[in-house]
Design a protein around this motif. Structure first.
Motif, mmCIF file in Angstrom:
data_model
loop_
_atom_site.group_PDB
_atom_site.id
_atom_site.type_symbol
_atom_site.label_atom_id
_atom_site.label_comp_id
_atom_site.label_asym_id
_atom_site.label_seq_id
_atom_site.Cartn_x
_atom_site.Cartn_y
_atom_site.Cartn_z
ATOM 1 N N ASP A 27 0.834 -1.206 0.000
ATOM 2 C CA ASP A 27 0.000 0.000 0.000
ATOM 3 C C ASP A 27 0.871 1.260 0.000
ATOM 4 O O ASP A 27 0.565 2.235 -0.700
ATOM 5 C CB ASP A 27 -0.926 0.011 1.223
ATOM 6 C CG ASP A 27 -2.088 -0.951 1.085
ATOM 7 O OD1 ASP A 27 -2.359 -1.396 -0.050
ATOM 8 O OD2 ASP A 27 -2.717 -1.263 2.108
ATOM 9 N N TYR A 70 -2.037 -5.302 -6.492
ATOM 10 C CA TYR A 70 -2.626 -6.042 -5.375
ATOM 11 C C TYR A 70 -4.081 -5.644 -5.153
ATOM 12 O O TYR A 70 -4.868 -6.440 -4.627
ATOM 13 C CB TYR A 70 -1.816 -5.805 -4.099
ATOM 14 C CG TYR A 70 -0.588 -6.676 -3.988
ATOM 15 C CD1 TYR A 70 -0.584 -7.817 -3.184
ATOM 16 C CD2 TYR A 70 0.569 -6.359 -4.686
ATOM 17 C CE1 TYR A 70 0.540 -8.612 -3.076
ATOM 18 C CE2 TYR A 70 1.708 -7.144 -4.579
ATOM 19 C CZ TYR A 70 1.685 -8.281 -3.780
ATOM 20 O OH TYR A 70 2.816 -9.069 -3.685
ATOM 21 N N THR A 71 -4.433 -4.431 -5.530
ATOM 22 C CA THR A 71 -5.794 -3.952 -5.260
ATOM 23 C C THR A 71 -6.505 -3.420 -6.501
ATOM 24 O O THR A 71 -7.680 -3.069 -6.428
ATOM 25 C CB THR A 71 -5.767 -2.817 -4.209
ATOM 26 O OG1 THR A 71 -4.913 -1.765 -4.672
ATOM 27 C CG2 THR A 71 -5.255 -3.347 -2.873
#
Length: 481
Positions: free
Chosen positions: A446, A469-470
């Motif tokens: 993040d 990842y997101t």
């Protein structure tokens, strides 16, 4: 009260490579008297027969390859390349090596003022009172007693015992870079970094190259690395034979060609080429040092057994670089040399920390990694989540018209902490360098996904990999990620 022992030098170093020079510089800066003993050419492996000459030739080979490939990559560009003038290429390499050896090694000895002896060194005396005996080329002998000793003798190419191999005049990574002509065909045995670089080097210079690999290419790295390189090498005409174990080697006296008999996936196959290059690893150079005389233990491969502080089993004798059997990178040797001196003279008891050691193979595209692989993380009992970003999602790769490769991140489940980074692509080594800082800082996916990153750089790919990842990165704007 007994008198303090008299030493001829505070530090006596055997060898003159990166580890030896780092140690000599650090000791000189501490005001210590230093003796360096070298039996061959000043500078050790890196500048003479390793990093510098190999990367210089790889750069030349890439320039030729780019010229031949430019028309297919870039519309409107026409280019070409003729046969390689190998004597001129090797001559240019030698000039570069001699210049760097003079500027970065020989001249520094005079600048810092330590003593240099050309000769062969061996220990005598006892473990409590070690002595270094030096024999010069003309047979003159000198015995030296030092407060501390550093063994920094490096490593040398090694080949396994194979029937007939020693009689064939095979090439090593050292002798291959002295060839005065490009072999019409070349067999390369091995699948590690040296084998990969040498195979692509000679293929791009014009050789027909076949690689015989025991398992897979770059077997210590992520499996995606092997797949990417297999694709690249196939496109460049390099044949890769996996699961190959050599049985025998012979040379045809009439043609000079070499024939290798190998077991390939359980079946016997014969391979024939003009030359054979063995790139099957290196072994530490300790023979003749008489280390056992002074209580220094060595391992099965001849490596000096050291603690994490780089102290050997004799507290006055230290070791640095390839001779320890640790990772064979010149920056490891240099770090070793400085660390050993600090520990010897200040009692710092610093330890070598390899957690975030970057590793790079200078193929094209390059291979680089830092931290844990997926397999290593799982083997350590860490639950991890990985993402593999193909370079087609990295804008810099698109404008380079070279999307061969990927960026892979290994992150800890739950925390998102990044544990490892692997890249295959242009400037992959720089990506691994960035990865060192990311891992050292303990950053999460993040955090990296939301950091600044300059547009149209390969390093931007790390941020995009973190975003994957997101986010569905196929739906990102190339200029507004």
């Amino acid at each position: 009260m007994s008198a303090a022992p008299h030493f001829d030098f505070d530090l006596a170093i055997i060898g003159s490579g990166g580890g030896a020079f780092a140690a000599a510089i650090r000791a000189s800066n501490l005001g210590k008297s230093v003796l360096m003993v070298e039996r061959s050419t000043i500078g050790g492996t890196c500048v003479n027969t390793g990093c510098v000459p190999s990367k210089a030739l790889l750069a030349a080979a890439e320039a030729r390859h780019v010229a031949l490939d430019a028309g297919s990559r870039f519309p409107g560009i026409a280019a070409g390349a003729g046969p390689v003038d190998m004597p001129a290429l090797i001559g240019g390499k030698r000039d570069l090596v001699e210049g760097m050896r003079s500027d970065k090694y020989v001249d520094l000895i005079e600048d810092y003022g330590w003593d240099l002896r050309h000769g062969t060194a061996a220990f005598s005396g006892t473990p409590e009172e070690p002595v270094l005996d030096i024999t010069s080329a003309d047979g003159a002998r000198e015995s030296v007693i030092a407060g501390h000793y550093l063994v920094a003798t490096g490593s040398t190419p090694w080949a396994p015992p194979v029937s007939g191999l020693s009689d064939t005049g095979y090439l090593t990574s050292t002798t291959a870079m002295e060839l005065e002509e490009v072999p019409d065909s070349l067999l390369v045995v091995g699948g590690g970094y040296v084998a990969l670089e040498q195979a692509q080097l000679f293929a791009r210079l014009g050789s027909k190259v076949t690689m015989l690999v025991r398992s897979r290419l770059a077997s210590a790295e992520e499996p995606e690395v092997s797949l990417a390189l297999m694709s690249v090498f196939t496109d460049e005409g390099i044949r890769v034979i996996r699961r190959a174990i050599l049985s025998s080697v012979s040379r045809d006296e009439s043609t000079g060609d070499v024939t290798v008999v190998a077991e390939v996936a359980g079946s016997r196959e014969d391979f024939r080429a003009a030359r054979l290059l063995m790139a099957t690893g290196r072994r530490p150079v300790t023979e003749g040092l008489k280390l056992d005389t002074v209580g220094v233990k060595t391992g099965d491969r001849g490596e000096v057994l050291v603690q994490k502080t780089l102290a050997s089993t004799n507290p006055r004798i230290w070791a640095a670089g390839d001779v320890t059997g640790h990772r064979e990178f010149v920056y490891v040797a240099s770090a070793h040399g400085a660390l050993a001196v600090d520990n010897a003279f200040s009692g710092a008891r610093r330890e070598v920390d390899y957690r975030y050691l970057p590793r790079v193979a200078f193929t094209s595209p390059a291979v680089a990694a830092v931290g844990l692989t997926d397999r290593e993380a799982n083997g350590a009992g860490i639950s991890c989540e990985c993402r593999v970003l193909p370079l087609e999602y990295v804008p810099r790769a698109l404008v380079n018209r070279d999307t061969r490769g990927f960026i892979k991140l290994v992150a800890e489940n739950g925390t998102g902490k990044i544990l490892g980074l692997t890249a295959v692509g242009k400037e992959a080594g720089d990506l691994a360098a960035a990865g060192v800082y990311i891992l050292e800082a303990g950053m999460t996916v993040d955090q990296v996904a939301n950091l600044w990153s300059p547009y149209l750089t390969m390093a931007e790919g790390i941020r995009i990999a973190a975003q994957s990842y997101t986010t569905d990165v196929s739906r990102l704007s190339c200029c507004a990620t």
